[in-house]
Each structure stands twice: as structure tokens, then as C-alpha cells.
Write a protein that holds these residues in place. Structure first.
Motif, PDB file in Angstrom:
ATOM      1  N   SER A   1      45.079  44.249  49.937  1.00 12.79           N
ATOM      2  CA  SER A   1      46.178  44.097  48.981  1.00 12.79           C
ATOM      3  C   SER A   1      45.886  44.949  47.753  1.00 12.79           C
ATOM      4  O   SER A   1      44.767  44.948  47.232  1.00 12.79           O
ATOM      5  N   VAL A   2      46.895  45.658  47.312  1.00  9.62           N
ATOM      6  CA  VAL A   2      46.770  46.556  46.159  1.00  9.62           C
ATOM      7  C   VAL A   2      47.837  46.162  45.154  1.00  9.62           C
ATOM      8  O   VAL A   2      49.011  46.005  45.525  1.00  9.62           O
ATOM      9  N   GLY A   3      47.437  46.003  43.898  1.00  8.69           N
ATOM     10  CA  GLY A   3      48.438  45.578  42.917  1.00  8.69           C
ATOM     11  C   GLY A   3      48.228  46.221  41.561  1.00  8.69           C
ATOM     12  O   GLY A   3      47.238  46.922  41.317  1.00  8.69           O
ATOM     13  N   ILE A   4      49.174  45.943  40.692  1.00  7.74           N
ATOM     14  CA  ILE A   4      49.102  46.455  39.316  1.00  7.74           C
ATOM     15  C   ILE A   4      48.170  45.543  38.519  1.00  7.74           C
ATOM     16  O   ILE A   4      48.392  44.334  38.444  1.00  7.74           O
ATOM     17  N   VAL A   5      47.130  46.149  37.922  1.00  7.84           N
ATOM     18  CA  VAL A   5      46.166  45.360  37.139  1.00  7.84           C
ATOM     19  C   VAL A   5      46.229  45.695  35.648  1.00  7.84           C
ATOM     20  O   VAL A   5      45.547  45.057  34.837  1.00  7.84           O
ATOM     21  N   GLY A   6      47.027  46.684  35.283  1.00 10.36           N
ATOM     22  CA  GLY A   6      47.197  47.017  33.865  1.00 10.36           C
ATOM     23  C   GLY A   6      48.413  47.909  33.694  1.00 10.36           C
ATOM     24  O   GLY A   6      48.722  48.700  34.586  1.00 10.36           O
ATOM     25  N   MET A   7      49.108  47.749  32.566  1.00  5.83           N
ATOM     26  CA  MET A   7      50.290  48.600  32.320  1.00  5.83           C
ATOM     27  C   MET A   7      50.292  49.106  30.892  1.00  5.83           C
ATOM     28  O   MET A   7      49.791  48.448  29.969  1.00  5.83           O
ATOM     29  N   GLY A   8      50.903  50.271  30.707  1.00  8.27           N
ATOM     30  CA  GLY A   8      51.057  50.814  29.356  1.00  8.27           C
ATOM     31  C   GLY A   8      52.329  51.628  29.268  1.00  8.27           C
ATOM     32  O   GLY A   8      52.809  52.145  30.277  1.00  8.27           O
ATOM     33  N   SER A   9      52.887  51.717  28.079  1.00  8.96           N
ATOM     34  CA  SER A   9      54.035  52.609  27.895  1.00  8.96           C
ATOM     35  C   SER A   9      53.978  53.185  26.490  1.00  8.96           C
ATOM     36  O   SER A   9      53.338  52.624  25.590  1.00  8.96           O
ATOM     37  N   TYR A  10      54.649  54.318  26.352  1.00  5.18           N
ATOM     38  CA  TYR A  10      54.666  54.968  25.037  1.00  5.18           C
ATOM     39  C   TYR A  10      55.956  55.771  24.916  1.00  5.18           C
ATOM     40  O   TYR A  10      56.325  56.514  25.827  1.00  5.18           O
ATOM     41  N   VAL A  11      56.639  55.595  23.794  1.00  5.74           N
ATOM     42  CA  VAL A  11      57.779  56.457  23.468  1.00  5.74           C
ATOM     43  C   VAL A  11      57.511  57.086  22.102  1.00  5.74           C
ATOM     44  O   VAL A  11      56.942  56.432  21.220  1.00  5.74           O
TER      45      VAL A  11
ATOM     46  N   VAL B   1      43.583  43.754  44.833  1.00  7.80           N
ATOM     47  CA  VAL B   1      43.846  42.425  44.265  1.00  7.80           C
ATOM     48  C   VAL B   1      43.747  41.389  45.382  1.00  7.80           C
ATOM     49  O   VAL B   1      43.684  41.744  46.564  1.00  7.80           O
ATOM     50  N   GLU B   2      43.727  40.114  44.983  1.00 10.91           N
ATOM     51  CA  GLU B   2      43.636  39.060  45.988  1.00 10.91           C
ATOM     52  C   GLU B   2      44.879  39.080  46.878  1.00 10.91           C
ATOM     53  O   GLU B   2      45.970  39.464  46.417  1.00 10.91           O
ATOM     54  N   SER B   3      44.699  38.664  48.143  1.00 12.24           N
ATOM     55  CA  SER B   3      45.832  38.718  49.060  1.00 12.24           C
ATOM     56  C   SER B   3      46.912  37.743  48.596  1.00 12.24           C
ATOM     57  O   SER B   3      46.628  36.731  47.946  1.00 12.24           O
ATOM     58  N   GLY B   4      48.141  38.076  48.911  1.00 13.99           N
ATOM     59  CA  GLY B   4      49.274  37.254  48.473  1.00 13.99           C
ATOM     60  C   GLY B   4      49.997  37.862  47.295  1.00 13.99           C
ATOM     61  O   GLY B   4      51.107  37.466  46.972  1.00 13.99           O
TER      62      GLY B   4
END
Ligand SMILES: CC(C)(COP(=O)(O)OP(=O)(O)OC[C@H]1O[C@@H](n2cnc3c(N)ncnc32)[C@H](O)[C@@H]1OP(=O)(O)O)[C@@H](O)C(=O)NCCC(=O)NCCS
Length: 326
Positions: A3-13, A170-173
Motif C-alpha cells: 500500500s502506498v499513500g500520501i504521508v505529507g502535503m504542501g502547497s504554495y502560491v 503505508v499500512e494496508s487499508g
């Protein structure tokens, strides 16, 4: 597969804001026309000297910190952009250098406004196999530099910005359940920059002033987008064995409020099941989905365990969607 998931996010304008009224001082348009036709009120414009890689770096730094990682932990950078710093080399490589990520692969993906949903799918496949534990998936654009500021039919529609996600095992599920991607290259000229590539170099015999800028057949894009958006949502849900009832939030490409409303109606879903911020940022092309996803999370609309569907469509023609359990 893991399982692969999003572990951090960022944005910039970028900080400089441009309103509809500001555009009305430059071209023959009005706040009323832009608001009614698109839902946009403002957009951000990068200052001279700031590049697409600079916006990407700001978004990436936030995403890396959010993931609790260091730049040295990143194994690959995939950058979705159709407004690169230079035609060659990759803007991802420039981002890698500015971030100081060593021992790290870096390359660009150009699927225009659908670039980030493509990049997320590609990145998730790397993380699922040995060798790439942490991949940065970035969308970054400075459309204000590729638009013709004399062409009212396109110049008011876009803004600049960047969004990034770190993806890891990431953990399954939870994680990226799957993606659905499609292209129709017979429509490649519906959205294009006609000159500046090898077909019509600048200068060349075939070059006419103006061809170096973004061109779009708005009506053709409309006809395509109102079908492509719901098709992509249904396509990915079908692929991962989920239904529309399972979805907590749809994060659509922020092209136009009327396209999003038509798409949600087609899906039989209320507007409360989607998230929009195009009134603040306009259409930030390949950056719009990660910027919107980050804001939706920050606003607490979705959180751990939520099923979200991203859906994007644009030049290529290319469109697609990801199904993600946060
Ligand atoms: C671009 C879009 C908003 C235009 O809306 P539309 O209803 O198709 O409008 P039209 O192109 O038919 O233009 C209607 C009139 O408005 C005018 N117009 C175009 N841009 C204008 C502007 N910024 N301000 C004022 N008038 C404008 C046109 O010149 C036309 O005038 P005319 O009737 O005198 O010829 C709409 O086609 C659209 O949203 N398309 C999808 C674009 C998109 O999302 N692109 C990104 C994809 S990733």
C-alpha cells in the motif's frame, strides 16, 4: 503490491494577487463576465525572476516537513508541469538541486492540467516496488508567462502556484487504491502552444508572432471536460471496486465552476461532495489538484480514512483520476 499513500502535503502560491478588476484594466473584460463564465475572482501571479521550480521548491519543503522527513530522504521527484523553467533540461532536476536532494531521481511529466494525477499514479508504482521509499509528486505552473496578455479569451482564466505530496509505503487499508488515465491525442491542438518546439521553432519560416503563447478552443474544451470529469471519476471507482456512495470528497481540476457543477450533476452528487478554490487562484493547471487537496485537508473537510477521488482533464487531450484513502 504494497500500500502506498500520501504521508505529507504542501502547497504554495505566490503573494501577488490579481483580481478580475485588474484584468479589466488590461483587456476588454469585466468582473461580471469572468465570474459568470468561470467562477473566478482572483488569481496569483509570480513576480519576474521567480520560476516554476521556485514555486515547486516552496511546496516541496512544506510537504517534506509535513511528512516528518528531510530532503535527503527523498528518492525521486516527479514534477508535473506544462510551463517548465526551460524546454530542456527537466524542471524536476532544477527542483532537486534547489532542495538539495542527492541520490535522487528526477524527471518531468507533461500531461498539462491532468499532469499531477498522472504523476501520482507513476510515483505510486515506484514506491510499491523496491528502491524508492519516498517520492515527491509535485505540480507547479507559471501560466502567467505562457499566456498572451492581449488575448482575453485565455489570459483571465489561469493563475500560478504549486502543490506537492510525499508518497511512501503505508499500512494496508489506506493509500492510493488505484488510478484511471486516458488520452486522446487527436485533440492535441485543442489546447496548445503552437510554436517553440521542433515543428515551428522560434524564429522559423512558419512562425507568426503570438504562436509562442497558450492557445485554446474554449468551446471544444468545454464539450470535452463536462464528459471527461465524470467519466474519470466513474472509471477509477469502477477499477478499485468502490461506488459513488463510498466517496467522501471529489477534488476536481479547478478549471471552471460551471464545468465542475455540470460534472457533479452528471454524477448525481451535490456540490457539497466537492471542493473548489478556483475563485481564489483561478486555474493553476497541473498544480490545481494538489493545491485543492491540501486546502481541503487543512480545512478539515477530509482526514484519515476518508475516500477522496481526484479528477483532472486538459491539454493532450489527457484526463484521469486517483482514488485515495487518506
Ligand atoms: C472559456 C469559456 C469560459 C468561454 O465561455 P463561452 O460561453 O464558451 O464563451 P465564448 O467563447 O462562446 O465567447 C462568448 C463571448 O464572450 C467573449 N469573451 C471571451 N473571453 C472574454 C472575456 N475574458 N471577457 C469578456 N468577453 C469575453 C467572446 O469574444 C465572445 O464574444 P462574441 O459573442 O462577441 O464573439 C468556456 O468555453 C470554457 O470554460 N471552456 C473551457 C475552458 C477551460 O476550462 N480550459 C482549461 C481546461 S484545463
Amino acid at each position: 503490491m504494497a500500500s502506498v499513500g500520501i504521508v505529507g502535503m504542501g502547497s504554495y502560491v505566490p503573494p501577488h494577487e490579481m483580481t478580475n478588476e485588474d484584468w479589466a484594466d488590461i483587456v476588454d473584460t469585466s468582473d461580471e463576465w469572468i465570474t459568470t463564465k468561470t467562477g473566478m475572482k482572483k488569481r496569483r501571479i509570480a513576480d519576474p525572476g521567480v520560476s516554476t521550480s521556485d514555486l515547486a521548491v516552496e511546496a516541496c519543503k512544506i510537504a517534506i516537513e509535513d511528512a516528518g522527513l528531510e530532503a535527503s530522504d527523498i528518492d525521486m521527484i516527479i514534477l508535473a508541469t506544462s510551463s517548465p523553467d526551460v524546454p530542456l533540461s527537466s524542471t524536476a532536476g532544477i527542483v532537486q538541486d534547489k532542495l538539495g536532494c542527492t541520490d535522487c531521481a528526477a524527471f518531468d511529466i507533461n500531461a498539462v492540467c491532468a499532469g499531477w494525477v498522472h504523476a501520482l499514479d507513476v510515483g505510486s508504482r515506484y514506491v510499491a516496488t523496491p528502491g524508492y521509499d519516498n517520492v515527491l509528486v509535485v505540480g507547479s505552473e507559471i501560466y502567467s508567462r505562457i499566456l498572451n496578455w492581449d488575448d482575453r479569451t485565455t489570459c483571465v482564466l489561469f493563475g500560478d502556484g504549486a502543490g506537492a505530496a510525499v508518497i511512501s509505503k503505508v499500512e494496508s487499508g489506506r493509500g492510493i487504491l488505484g488510478s484511471w488515465l486516458l488520452s486522446d491525442g487527436s485533440g492535441s491542438s485543442v489546447i496548445e502552444i503552437p510554436a517553440g518546439g521542433v515543428r515551428t521553432p522560434i524564429p522559423s519560416e512558419g512562425f507568426v508572432e503570438g504562436m509562442q503563447y497558450f492557445h485554446m478552443d474554449g468551446r471544444a474544451v468545454w464539450d470535452f471536460a463536462i464528459e471527461a470529469f465524470p467519466q474519470a471519476v466513474r472509471g477509477v471507482l469502477d477499477r478499485v471496486g468502490k461506488s459513488l456512495d463510498d466517496v467522501d470528497l471529489i477534488i476536481p481540476h479547478q478549471a471552471n465552476i460551471n464545468i465542475i457543477e455540470a460534472g457533479m450533476k452528471n454524477l448525481g452528487l451535490p456540490m457539497s461532495k466537492t471542493f473548489t478554490n478556483l475563485h481564489k487562484y483561478g486555474n493553476t493547471a497541473g498544480a490545481s489538484v494538489p493545491i485543492a487537496l491540501k486546502e481541503a485537508v487543512d480545512e478539515g473537510l477530509v482526514g484519515p480514512g476518508s475516500l477522496i477521488v481526484t479528477a483532472a482533464f486538459g491539454g493532450g487531450l489527457a484526463w484521469g483520476a486517483n482514488a485515495i484513502v487518506l
